[in-house]
Design an enzyme around this catalytic site. Structure first.
Site, PDB file in Angstrom:
ATOM      1  N   HIS A  29       8.368   5.928 -10.292  1.00 24.29           N
ATOM      2  CA  HIS A  29       7.265   5.030  -9.899  1.00 24.29           C
ATOM      3  C   HIS A  29       6.969   5.155  -8.407  1.00 24.29           C
ATOM      4  CE1 HIS A  29       4.879   1.242 -10.203  1.00 24.29           C
ATOM      5  NE2 HIS A  29       5.243   1.130  -8.934  1.00 24.29           N
ATOM      6  N   GLU A  30       8.003   5.030  -7.588  1.00 22.81           N
ATOM      7  CA  GLU A  30       7.794   5.063  -6.144  1.00 22.81           C
ATOM      8  C   GLU A  30       7.399   6.451  -5.661  1.00 22.81           C
ATOM      9  OE1 GLU A  30       7.531   2.415  -4.511  1.00 22.81           O
ATOM     10  OE2 GLU A  30       8.309   1.077  -6.059  1.00 22.81           O
ATOM     11  N   HIS A  33       3.703   6.703  -5.800  1.00 20.23           N
ATOM     12  CA  HIS A  33       3.068   6.129  -4.615  1.00 20.23           C
ATOM     13  C   HIS A  33       3.193   7.082  -3.424  1.00 20.23           C
ATOM     14  CE1 HIS A  33       2.283   2.388  -6.550  1.00 20.23           C
ATOM     15  NE2 HIS A  33       3.534   1.922  -6.529  1.00 20.23           N
TER      16      HIS A  33
END
Length: 443
Positions: A29-30, A33
């Site tokens: 997920h990160e 980003h």
């Protein structure tokens, strides 16, 4: 003392499994980003797995600190100019020459893409895992041929062999794999049946197992069956002393007892017969006519006899399509389940917290690496969906702010951002506490 040691071992296994699964999902997920932000010209100051004190770190050539922190319950990417790990609020002051490298100073498209990338990467992880299973395991071949034959209890004769083409069971002709379930409805209750097959070009009748035996093909994490230690491949031979030969008899027994404890006699390959006692759980399930209905469940699936279908290789595009379909199914079920709770169609106890998720993750890991990987895919899709909810401090809340800016031509005021962020944080913390309360007090 032995029970205490075993209990501590199970707890450590559950915690370790949960941390590993969460670390994989959070990292993906990160990283979404981070990498899309980098492509968009936004500088990341910190990429952290975990919160709190730093345990280990390194600085890359771009000046980003990659770190592992002490509390392994999430992670974050802190971009240049961020006030906090959530990238919430108006941000802190930076050198005007560097403002373009901040999240706040990037073009609207860059900010939108960077925030959207986290959930999208979660969905991609789920799609790749589900699609990978289709590639590795294959798909049932159109022609009904036996792939592999598995062990069966001594009372069941299984003369089926790999490569046999299935023509009929009893008096029911078979044309596709879906016919097995329909055929079982008309067969007498018996541990074994007559199968009409073609072997080496010759048609013959052999003795084989019932097409829908009382054999466990899957155990749902967090279910009564998982708590009792049932495993894939177990065969239920009796319930409360009554002989069982077909999976539908298990379902009927569970419904009849209305939540009272059940004593199951179980045959397990390579083991002595075992006996377990479990209590069905009342669950809210989608009804065929729409809406929801309550049913007593123990959390097992059936449908697999003592043989597997011959498989064919799935193509990459087909496998990805199946991965997309399964991921989309999780998103839709999450959305409909949430709406059903809000509208009162189902009880709020359906919302679990960190404890129930950790227990389910430990049970999935105990069931084997494939089950654990599958569960990670399920969690990844669910977490991706939750992060898209329009709640400030979540990715979905940021995206709502950016949509507002796109429409109005300017972002919300700093005061509005701070107020909404505070409300969002309180709402997220409230949901977490509510979930933990359900874990502790819901049946």
């Amino acid at each position: 003392m032995t029970d205490l040691i075993l209990g501590a071992g199970n707890t450590l296994w559950t915690l370790a499994s949960f941390v590993v699964a969460l670390a994989v999902i959070v990292t993906v997920h990160e990283y979404g980003h981070y990498i899309v932000g980098r492509w968009s010209g936004i500088r990341a100051e910190v990429f952290s797995i975990g919160f709190g004190p730093r345990l280990a770190s390194r600085v890359d050539k771009r000046g980003t600190v990659w770190q592992i922190a002490a509390l392994p319950l999430g992670g974050y990417v802190k971009f240049l100019g961020d006030d906090n790990a959530a990238s919430a609020g108006p941000g802190r002051k930076v050198d005007p020459a560097l403002r373009r490298q901040t999240l706040q100073g990037a073009p609207l498209w860059g900010r939108f893409a960077t925030l959207l990338a986290g959930p999208v990467f979660n969905f991609v992880l789920s799609i790749l895992i589900f699609g990978g299973f289709a590639l590795v395991q294959g798909l049932p071949s159109p022609e009904m041929r036996v792939g592999q034959v598995s062990d069966a209890p001594p009372a069941i004769t299984n003369d089926l062999r790999p490569g046999d083409r299935l023509l009929a069971v009893g008096d029911a002709a078979l044309e596709n794999w879906g016919d097995l379930g329909r055929a079982a409805q008309d067969l007498p209750l018996a541990a074994q049946q007559d199968w009409r097959i073609e072997r080496d070009g010759q048609q013959m009748t052999v003795t084989g197992p019932d097409p829908m035996p009382a054999r466990v093909s899957g155990v749902a994490p967090g279910s009564a069956a998982a708590d009792a230690g049932l495993r894939e491949g177990d065969v239920v031979t009796a319930i409360d002393g009554r002989q069982i030969t077909r999976f539908t008899q298990i379902r009927d027994a569970v419904e009849t007892t209305k939540g009272e404890p059940l004593m199951l006699d179980v045959w397990r390959a390579g083991s002595n017969p075992i006996r377990v006692t479990l209590r069905p759980k009342l669950s809210d399930l989608p009804a065929e006519a729409g809406g929801y209905e309550q049913r007593w469940l123990i959390g097992i699936t059936g449908g697999n006899s003592f043989f597997t279908p011959e498989t064919r290789r799935a193509g990459p595009i087909e496998a990805l399509g199946l991965g997309v379909a399964q991921t989309w199914g999780i998103i839709v079920s999450s959305l409909t389940g949430m709406w059903a709770m809000i509208s009162g169609q189902i009880g709020s106890c359906n919302l679990g917290g960190a404890i129930s998720i950790a227990e389910s993750t430990g049970q999935a890991a105990s069931a084997g690496g494939a089950n654990f990987l599958w569960w990670i895919a399920v969690l990844s899709a669910a977490i991706g969906f939750l992060n898209l909810l329009p709640i400030p401090v979540l990715d979905g809340g940021h995206l709502v702010f950016y949509a507002y800016e796109a429409v109005r031509g300017r972002p919300p005021s700093d005061g509005a951002l701070n107020l909404l962020t505070t409300i969002g944080m309180a709402l997220v913390l409230g949901l977490m506490i509510f979930g933990l309360t359900n874990d502790l007090f819901c049946p």
